[in-house]
Write a protein that holds these residues in place. Structure first.
Motif, PDB file in Angstrom:
ATOM      1  N   UNK A  71      50.795  76.205 -29.449  1.00 42.92           N
ATOM      2  CA  UNK A  71      51.974  75.340 -29.515  1.00 42.92           C
ATOM      3  C   UNK A  71      52.567  75.225 -28.120  1.00 42.92           C
ATOM      4  N   UNK A  72      52.666  74.000 -27.627  1.00 42.02           N
ATOM      5  CA  UNK A  72      53.133  73.772 -26.260  1.00 42.02           C
ATOM      6  C   UNK A  72      54.580  74.205 -26.046  1.00 42.02           C
ATOM      7  N   UNK A  73      55.291  74.544 -27.141  1.00 38.35           N
ATOM      8  CA  UNK A  73      56.687  74.961 -27.033  1.00 38.35           C
ATOM      9  C   UNK A  73      56.839  76.453 -26.749  1.00 38.35           C
ATOM     10  N   UNK A  74      55.741  77.190 -26.724  1.00 39.17           N
ATOM     11  CA  UNK A  74      55.824  78.633 -26.484  1.00 39.17           C
ATOM     12  C   UNK A  74      55.757  78.870 -24.974  1.00 39.17           C
ATOM     13  N   UNK A  75      56.818  78.451 -24.303  1.00 38.80           N
ATOM     14  CA  UNK A  75      56.901  78.528 -22.853  1.00 38.80           C
ATOM     15  C   UNK A  75      58.179  79.206 -22.408  1.00 38.80           C
ATOM     16  N   UNK A  76      58.508  79.032 -21.152  1.00 39.89           N
ATOM     17  CA  UNK A  76      59.695  79.662 -20.568  1.00 39.89           C
ATOM     18  C   UNK A  76      60.929  79.281 -21.364  1.00 39.89           C
ATOM     19  N   UNK A  77      61.724  80.278 -21.726  1.00 38.90           N
ATOM     20  CA  UNK A  77      62.951  80.057 -22.467  1.00 38.90           C
ATOM     21  C   UNK A  77      62.810  80.156 -23.966  1.00 38.90           C
TER      22      UNK A  77
ATOM     23  N   UNK B 123      59.460  80.630 -33.663  1.00 38.85           N
ATOM     24  CA  UNK B 123      59.946  80.422 -32.305  1.00 38.85           C
ATOM     25  C   UNK B 123      61.412  80.043 -32.300  1.00 38.85           C
ATOM     26  N   UNK B 124      62.085  80.346 -31.203  1.00 38.44           N
ATOM     27  CA  UNK B 124      63.493  79.983 -31.054  1.00 38.44           C
ATOM     28  C   UNK B 124      63.772  79.627 -29.605  1.00 38.44           C
ATOM     29  N   UNK B 125      64.483  78.533 -29.396  1.00 36.25           N
ATOM     30  CA  UNK B 125      65.009  78.180 -28.083  1.00 36.25           C
ATOM     31  C   UNK B 125      66.525  78.074 -28.202  1.00 36.25           C
ATOM     32  N   UNK B 126      67.171  77.696 -27.115  1.00 31.79           N
ATOM     33  CA  UNK B 126      68.632  77.571 -27.159  1.00 31.79           C
ATOM     34  C   UNK B 126      69.078  76.462 -28.100  1.00 31.79           C
ATOM     35  N   UNK B 127      68.181  75.510 -28.396  1.00 28.87           N
ATOM     36  CA  UNK B 127      68.584  74.344 -29.178  1.00 28.87           C
ATOM     37  C   UNK B 127      67.891  74.223 -30.534  1.00 28.87           C
ATOM     38  N   UNK B 128      66.829  74.998 -30.773  1.00 27.20           N
ATOM     39  CA  UNK B 128      66.059  74.769 -31.990  1.00 27.20           C
ATOM     40  C   UNK B 128      65.275  76.009 -32.417  1.00 27.20           C
TER      41      UNK B 128
END
Length: 475
Positions: A287-293, A356-361
């Motif tokens: 998943x391309x979202x598993x990056x910095x942050x 996964x978790x980011x600051x927005x989602x």
């Protein structure tokens, strides 16, 4: 920290790596054949490092496609050379290539033992930074393989012909697999050149007329402005005839988005598992979202968690359509923390998937089978023939519904309408076996707070305990 038998082969290079004093994190794991394992997750592996909950670790990771261009991605880098060198002493990685053991393809750094982590807990992994591993010339490159396992191989070409892949498709004289080498510069990855996959013979005599095994080294010809070294041929790699090159591909500018394709924990159910199909405890999510942050939450199935990571990409679109992202060696900085089961919030108890978790989602992952190792316990490889995007979508929806109901206290009918209007679903990958769909859940749509008391009361402590028991059984 244990340095085990594979160290002997690294010593043969005369460059045994000491664990580097960390500058920005508590620990630093250098890249070498000592610190990686190739193609599998296993609860049987000795950890290469033990850390406490809350510690941070710098981890160097190698791409398993680096030998698509030895001179640009390996040569002159002692860590990379230790992994890919094949000389009179043999291959330096025992699970490399045609091992016959059912292993996967990824070069994974680890495992790391996290103190206090026990089955039933969650491992929280915060990705603090990711950056490229530069070659001795200060440059970074990556490789994309349009290969037989890609979704494009299931579709006829523009001329109507099927996709051929050497002996894999019963056509040893025809192969449509193409490798594209990208150069990474100024925030973009740009195609540098392409080549058709040649018929290659490994130093131990195994013929590779399609991209069958990880770590195959390509003995390149002179082409364009490139004059290759003799290193690969000197190791014993050989090919039939000349390679067909395309030295002026369209100069598309792909924005850099470094992410970790394969990161996770071993299951308790099997001693060794293929690194390719994703599972309850993570692994090859791609998943391309598993990056910095991004912060990842993984269900812990074995003592110490035993996290490993690799298969890093410079970029990749949702679906990973042709088989790989832009496979690149990178370094990451991670913070590893244990969330103990006794400290769970209610929503933690329903996590039987990599979250996964980011600051927005939040990013909810679903697969053809939530736990393919349970469905196909006797022969996990059966998942490859049974992958279904329909089942993955159904699974991701039910996981998302369950998560939203637990996280914000919604009823089922509230969750369904909110998901329909506010949540995006996409194909994560269609290439790994156990195909994936993910849901991107914006936090902003819940800024008004939790649902009504009647909605919250519907989720009793009894159901919470049942959810926790169900998640543990799934491990």
């Amino acid at each position: 920290m244990k340095i085990f038998s594979k160290a002997v082969s690294y010593l043969a290079l005369g460059t045994f790596p000491a664990f580097i004093a960390a500058k920005k994190t508590d620990y630093h794991i250098p890249l070498s054949n000592v610190t990686v394992h190739w193609g599998y997750f296993s609860k049987e592996l000795d950890p290469i490092l033990t850390v406490d909950s809350g510690d941070s670790v710098t981890v160097e990771m190698a791409t398993h496609h680096a030998c698509d261009d030895w001179d640009r991605m390996i040569k002159g880098d002692p860590g990379m050379e230790s992994i890919f060198t094949w000389n009179e002493n043999g291959a330096y990685e025992e699970y490399r290539g045609a091992s016959g053991s059912g292993d996967g393809v990824h070069v994974l750094t680890g495992p790391i033992y996290v103190n206090t982590a026990m089955p039933g807990d969650l491992l929280k992994v915060e990705i603090m930074d990711l950056y490229p591993r530069m070659n001795p010339d200060g440059k970074s490159y990556g490789s994309n393989a349009a290969a037989w396992w890609g979704f494009q191989a299931r579709v006829n070409k523009v001329n109507g012909d099927p996709f051929f892949a050497g002996s894999f498709t019963g056509t040893p004289s025809r192969n449509d697999e193409v490798v594209t080498i990208y150069e990474v510069e100024d925030g973009y990855a740009v195609p540098l050149y392409q080549f058709e996959w040649p018929n290659i013979t490994s130093p131990d005599g195994v013929k590779r007329d399609y991209i069958a095994y990880p770590g195959t080294c390509v003995p390149h010809d002179v082409h364009g402005d490139t004059i290759p070294s003799s290193d690969v041929a000197d190791h014993g790699w050989a090919k039939e005839g000349s390679i067909t090159y395309y030295d002026s591909p369209y100069p598309a500018r792909i924005p850099v988005n470094y992410h970790v394709g394969c990161m996770g924990l071993p299951p308790a159910s099997h001693d060794y598992v293929d690194s390719i199909p994703p599972m309850v405890t993570g692994g090859n999510l791609d998943n391309k979202r598993i990056g910095k942050g991004t912060t990842m939450y993984y269900p812990v199935a074995v003592e110490g968690a035993l996290i490993s990571m690799g298969d890093a990409h410079t970029a990749q679109g949702d679906s990973e359509l042709d088989g790989t992202g832009i496979e690149t060696s990178i370094t990451g900085e991670f913070k590893l923390s244990v969330i103990k089961a006794e400290d769970f919030e209610d929503w933690h108890s329903v996590i039987d998937f990599p979250l996964g978790e980011t600051s927005k989602e939040y990013i909810v992952h679903g697969f053809t089978e939530t736990n393919y190792l349970e469905t196909y316990a006797d022969n996990p490889a059966e998942i490859y023939a049974n992958s279904s995007i329909d089942k993955a979508m159904k699974n991701c929806y039910t996981q998302t519904r369950k998560f939203i109901m637990a996280r914000w206290g919604l009823t089922e009918i509230e969750a369904t309408t909110v998901i329909t209007q506010g949540v995006d679903f996409a194909m994560t990958q269609l290439v790994d076996g156990n195909w994936g769909v993910h849901a991107v859940v914006p936090k902003a749509i819940f800024d008004t707070g939790k649902s009504s008391k009647s909605s919250k009361s519907a989720k009793s402590s009894k159901s919470s305990k049942s959810s926790k028991a169900l998640r543990r059984r799934a491990l």
